[in-house]
Design a protein around this motif. Structure first.
Motif, mmCIF file in Angstrom:
data_model
loop_
_atom_site.group_PDB
_atom_site.id
_atom_site.type_symbol
_atom_site.label_atom_id
_atom_site.label_comp_id
_atom_site.label_asym_id
_atom_site.label_seq_id
_atom_site.Cartn_x
_atom_site.Cartn_y
_atom_site.Cartn_z
ATOM 1 N N ASN A 58 43.605 40.106 36.736
ATOM 2 C CA ASN A 58 43.000 39.267 35.668
ATOM 3 C C ASN A 58 43.479 39.578 34.228
ATOM 4 O OD1 ASN A 58 41.411 37.890 33.849
ATOM 5 N ND2 ASN A 58 39.487 38.527 34.671
ATOM 6 N N LEU A 59 44.239 38.988 33.685
ATOM 7 C CA LEU A 59 44.940 39.262 32.444
ATOM 8 C C LEU A 59 43.845 39.461 31.370
ATOM 9 C CD1 LEU A 59 48.240 37.003 32.458
ATOM 10 C CD2 LEU A 59 47.862 39.539 32.189
ATOM 11 N N ASP A 60 42.585 38.732 31.195
ATOM 12 C CA ASP A 60 41.635 38.779 30.150
ATOM 13 C C ASP A 60 41.308 40.205 30.172
ATOM 14 O OD1 ASP A 60 42.129 36.303 29.590
ATOM 15 O OD2 ASP A 60 40.437 35.708 31.137
ATOM 16 N N THR A 61 41.015 41.095 31.518
ATOM 17 C CA THR A 61 40.554 42.437 31.336
ATOM 18 C C THR A 61 41.634 43.481 31.289
ATOM 19 O OG1 THR A 61 40.381 42.423 33.919
ATOM 20 C CG2 THR A 61 38.331 41.743 32.766
ATOM 21 N N TYR A 62 42.978 43.042 31.552
ATOM 22 C CA TYR A 62 43.977 44.040 31.607
ATOM 23 C C TYR A 62 44.175 44.684 30.545
ATOM 24 C CZ TYR A 62 48.593 45.626 31.526
ATOM 25 O OH TYR A 62 49.625 46.510 31.298
ATOM 26 N N SER A 63 44.167 45.881 30.301
ATOM 27 C CA SER A 63 44.511 46.844 28.947
ATOM 28 C C SER A 63 45.711 47.407 29.204
ATOM 29 C CB SER A 63 43.369 47.919 28.834
ATOM 30 O OG SER A 63 43.769 48.890 27.908
ATOM 31 N N PRO A 64 46.779 47.300 28.064
ATOM 32 C CA PRO A 64 47.848 48.041 28.194
ATOM 33 C C PRO A 64 47.848 49.467 28.477
ATOM 34 C CG PRO A 64 47.724 47.156 26.015
ATOM 35 C CD PRO A 64 46.296 46.588 26.923
ATOM 36 N N THR A 65 46.623 50.034 28.010
ATOM 37 C CA THR A 65 46.756 51.469 28.040
ATOM 38 C C THR A 65 46.417 52.057 29.306
ATOM 39 O OG1 THR A 65 44.537 51.370 27.357
ATOM 40 C CG2 THR A 65 46.198 51.669 25.638
#
Lengths: 705, 172
Positions: free
Chosen positions: A200-207
């Motif tokens: 899910n890209l909405d919950t994805y965090s780059p960190t």
């Protein structure tokens, strides 16, 4: 014994150099385990060497020091600034006492006991904790040992390490790649990275860390050693270590196939399949051994087995120490060979015997290769010198109370060792100037919107046949106008003279240019800068300053790759052969002598450009130009200018092995050396820059009269 | 000159010497200082230098500076003859060993001599600078000067070995 002692000192010096660079990088990354290991290892070797030579005082001292790092290594102690300071002080001390192993010098003796006391404080501090720790550590080790087999430490084995870091691993500053690199350093390894799919890209965090790894490691170390790597990894990370004893799987083809196959699955590699493979291989090996038939698999197995143990051996053998005078000798011989070969080629051209021609060509090829290799050997990476400066910067920044970041770039650039030796002092001087006068204090920097930490960058790179070394700082820079004013007041230039900034900055290198007043005016550069310039000119190099007020200063030093061989243009002047280095030659023209003889301004128009020329016959005291003949004009670049030099005729291109012409000719510095031509006669190598200088002095003198 | 018999009554060390001529004068130097004797090859003149520095030659791959001993000693230059040769000397200057070639008119012979036979130079009687002359050897009715070559060839300055210009003119 003396010879052995010499060997010891030589090795100790090298170890200490190693130690210093590790310590300094440790200071920047106190948590870098590999550096701690490195420090520990170097100390350990030094201790071993010292006791081998019966230098018990040094050995004991290093032993105590080593204990600190052993504890840090084991995670029982935390590296602190105090420890580093003491270690560096001990390092300085060691540098002295390797020459005074019996502590005959009183100051060495005092220092010795002072440092031992300091070191004991560190060891003592954690002694109570440490003791219990090690004792509790031991049984664990025993358990792991007994879980597998007895002679653990030496037998090769394969580990499978599954490492899935906690998604938040980046937040506490860890870099999982370092851990993987550390694992890889323990032996032969295959690292297979996997990525969790982002659903899910909405919950994805780059960190978040979404990578996980399968590492296959072939090593002789213990399982605990492998576990140690992950000692700083916070909980919630998944670490699974499986040990497959007595077998090296990595170099096995079948194993590689299994790994590759599993790489493309998103799944964790199937351990059981590997286990099965290992077992089948194991039995295969045994059965084949009993049949005493060497199959491919066994050969591979044997190779990998010896590979595992010879890794450390190879490191030792891959380089050997050679006395530098032996290298010099080799270089001399190679130079002579090149010269002899040139005369053989000449002889061959005259005689035209087909057999001889073949031999000559072969020898030519061989000697050329030999020459390239021999010259390559005398080149050393400039890194050796850079690490010395790291220490200088560290110590100076502390005394000056400035925050300084020292960056090096291009340390792998190679230069002739004699150039590096001569370059050290000038560079040291320049860096000291940069630190002392160039960089501002942190508070002043903040006012100028600059980062608190001042940066000094040492950069080296190749450019054609030259190497550039630059010292770049982001300090306050040099004020052109101040230098200009100073030059005017010193009488170097007149009020109305139009000079480029570069030319003005060049006055910094004039002897006696710097005075106390200048130190404050223009940040003090110029103290002994004339010496710096002289050193660099001696190396056939050049130095240029660029600076902008409040932005910083860049000093660029241009150096030849090697001093001993150059490509040159062979010319003839009054029957004497001269070599002009091709690196400065721009173009050659043919000019009527009458044009030059009747030239009042000593300027010629060539390709619509005005080019000043030097009548070399006049400068060298030869007979006058023949007004009915023509001359060749070699246009050479001298800094930013172009100057023409007259020669009788051009013979051709020549690769010259430059030899010194000796002290008797120290006043003839416009001749930088001599080279032997194929026919055995000598050609003199011109230093065109010096010839231009000679000419300018000459003209100035004439004008005064 | 005949070889000196080793006389056991003499105290000094017996050494070998080589004698050579410059014009009508005889000089000698210890053989230990001489590496080899060469015929005169092609000499490459270096521009803008004092005229006693005649140039450089190729000594098997090394560049050897050559000094014209005649000019250095204040005599006029003459054309090289078949007897002219170069003595390759190894001299010690400030703990350094330099190799230099010395052009001489001709070499005479090698002989052994007990050092105690070398007589001190009479301070006034010589036209050469006293520190360049180690001593004199009397041979029949003429004298031979033992040169201190470390001194003679180490002085790279322009000064002539001859004490005054007047003598210079006299020789010329």
């Amino acid at each position: 014994m003396d010879e052995m002692k010499e060997t010891y000192i030589q090795e100790a010096n090298e170890l200490l150099e190693n130690l210093e660079s590790s310590l300094l990088s440790l200071e920047d990354n106190p948590n870098d385990k590999s550096n701690i290991e490195q420090v520990f290892r170097v100390m350990h070797t030094l201790k071993g060497n010292s006791s081998m030579f019966g230098l018990s005082k040094i050995a004991e001292f290093v032993h105590d020091l080593e204990t600190i790092y052993d504890k840090i290594r084991q995670g029982e102690m935390q590296l602190s600034k105090e420890i580093l300071n003491t270690t560096l002080a001990s390092f300085d001390h060691l540098n002295k006492i390797i020459y005074d192993s019996e502590l005959e010098d009183q100051s060495n003796k005092d220092n010795h006991f002072k440092l031992i006391a300091e070191i004991h404080v560190f060891i003592g501090k954690s002694d109570s904790v440490g003791n219990s720790d090690t004792s509790s550590d031991l049984p664990i080790q025993v358990i792991t040992d007994s879980s597998s087999t007895d002679d653990q430490s030496d037998s090769p084995k394969t580990f499978h390490i599954y490492f899935e870091p906690n998604p938040n691993i980046f937040l506490d500053g860890s870099n999982p790649l370092y851990l993987i690199a550390e694992l890889a350093a323990m032996g032969k390894s295959i690292v297979v990275p996997h990525f969790k799919s982002v659903t899910n890209l909405d919950t994805y965090s780059p960190t978040d860390c979404i990578t996980y790894w399968d590492v296959y490691l072939e090593s002789t170390c213990l399982k605990t050693d492998v576990l140690d790597v992950f000692v700083f990894v916070e909980g919630n990370s998944i670490i699974e270590i499986t040990e497959i004893p007595f077998i090296n799987l990595i170099s096995n083809n079948a194993f590689n196939e299994v790994v590759i196959a599993s790489t493309f699955k998103d799944l964790k590699t199937d351990i059981t399949s590997i286990r099965l493979l290992a077992e089948s291989l194991g039995t295969k090996v045994i059965s084949e051994k009993s049949q005493s038939k060497l199959s491919k698999a066994l050969a591979a197995e044997a190779a990998s087995e010896s590979g595992g143990s010879s890794v450390s051996k190879e490191k030792v053998v891959s380089s050997i120490r050679v006395a530098s005078d032996k290298l010099d000798e080799l270089m001399n011989l190679v130079s002579e060979l090149v010269t002899t070969q040139a005369s053989l080629t000449l002889y061959n051209e005259k005689n035209e015997t087909p057999e001889l021609e073949v031999i000559t060509e072969n020898i030519e090829k061989l000697s050329r290769r030999l020459r390239d290799i021999a010259f390559g050997m005398t080149l050393v990476p400039i890194n050796n010198m850079f690490s010395r400066f790291q220490r200088l910067v560290r110590d100076m920044s502390e005394t000056l109370g400035k925050e300084i970041q020292f960056v090096t770039e291009g340390g792998e650039t190679e230069l002739d060792k004699s150039i590096i030796e001569t370059l050290t002092d000038p560079l040291m001087h320049i860096i000291r100037n940069s630190l002392d006068h160039g960089l501002e204090k942190a508070e002043d920097r903040m006012l100028l919107d600059k980062p608190r930490k001042g940066t000094v960058k040492l950069k080296a790179f190749y450019s054609g046949i030259s190497v550039y070394v630059q010292i770049i700082d982001d300090g306050k820079g040099i004020d052109v106008e101040a230098v200009r004013a100073k030059a005017i007041s010193k009488g170097f230039i007149n009020e109305g003279d139009v000079l480029s900034d570069k030319e003005i900055f060049d006055y910094i290198f004039y002897p006696g240019f710097s005075t106390a007043a200048v130190v404050t005016d223009i940040s003090g550069r110029g103290v002994g800068m004339d010496v710096v310039k002289r050193n660099i000119t001696d190396l056939k190099g050049a130095i240029v300053v660029e600076s902008t007020v409040n932005v910083g200063t860049t000093l660029s030093i241009k150096l030849p790759l090697s001093l001993s061989i150059i490509d040159g243009l062979l010319v003839d002047i009054e029957g004497v052969n001269y070599i002009i280095p091709l690196s400065v030659v721009n173009k050659c023209y043919e000019v009527d002598n009458t044009e030059m003889l009747n030239n009042f301004n000593k300027l010629l128009i060539l390709d619509e450009k005005q080019v000043p020329f030097i009548d070399i016959r006049k400068e060298f005291g030869y007979s006058k130009l023949d007004s009915t003949a023509k001359s060749q004009l070699i246009v050479v670049s001298d800094g930013d200018h172009e100057v023409g030099i007259t020669v009788d005729y051009i013979v051709g291109e020549y690769q010259a092995v430059v030899k010194p012409i000796g002290k008797y000719y120290k006043n003839q510095d416009f001749i930088s050396g001599a080279t032997i031509l194929g026919d055995g006669s000598i050609a003199l190598v011109m230093d065109t820059h010096k010839i231009v200088e000679l000419y300018t002095d000459h003209v100035k003198l004439e004008n005064k009269q | 000159m005949k070889t000196e018999a080793i006389n056991e009554n003499l105290t000094g060390e017996t050494k070998s010497f080589l004698s050579f001529r410059l014009g009508e004068e005889h000089f000698t130097i210890p053989v230990m200082k001489i590496m080899e004797i060469l015929e005169v090859p092609k000499i490459t003149k270096v521009p803008q230098c004092p005229n006693f520095l005649v140039g450089v030659i190729n000594l098997r791959g090394a560049v050897l500076p050559v000094i014209d001993t005649r000019i250095k000693f204040g005599m006029h230059q003459i054309d090289y003859t078949i007897n002219t040769c170069i003595l390759v000397l190894s001299i010690d200057v400030n703990d350094e060993t330099l190799v230099v070639g010395a052009l001489v008119d001709s070499v005479s012979e090698v002989f052994e001599l007990n050092e105690s036979k070398i007589k001190p130079t009479p301070a006034i009687a010589t036209k050469y600078r006293a520190d360049y002359i180690q001593g004199m050897i009397q041979e029949d009715d003429h004298f031979m000067m033992v040169l201190n070559i470390d001194k003679v060839f180490s002085s790279m300055d322009l000064e002539s070995i001859v004490e005054s210009k007047s003598i210079d003119a006299e020789i010329n």
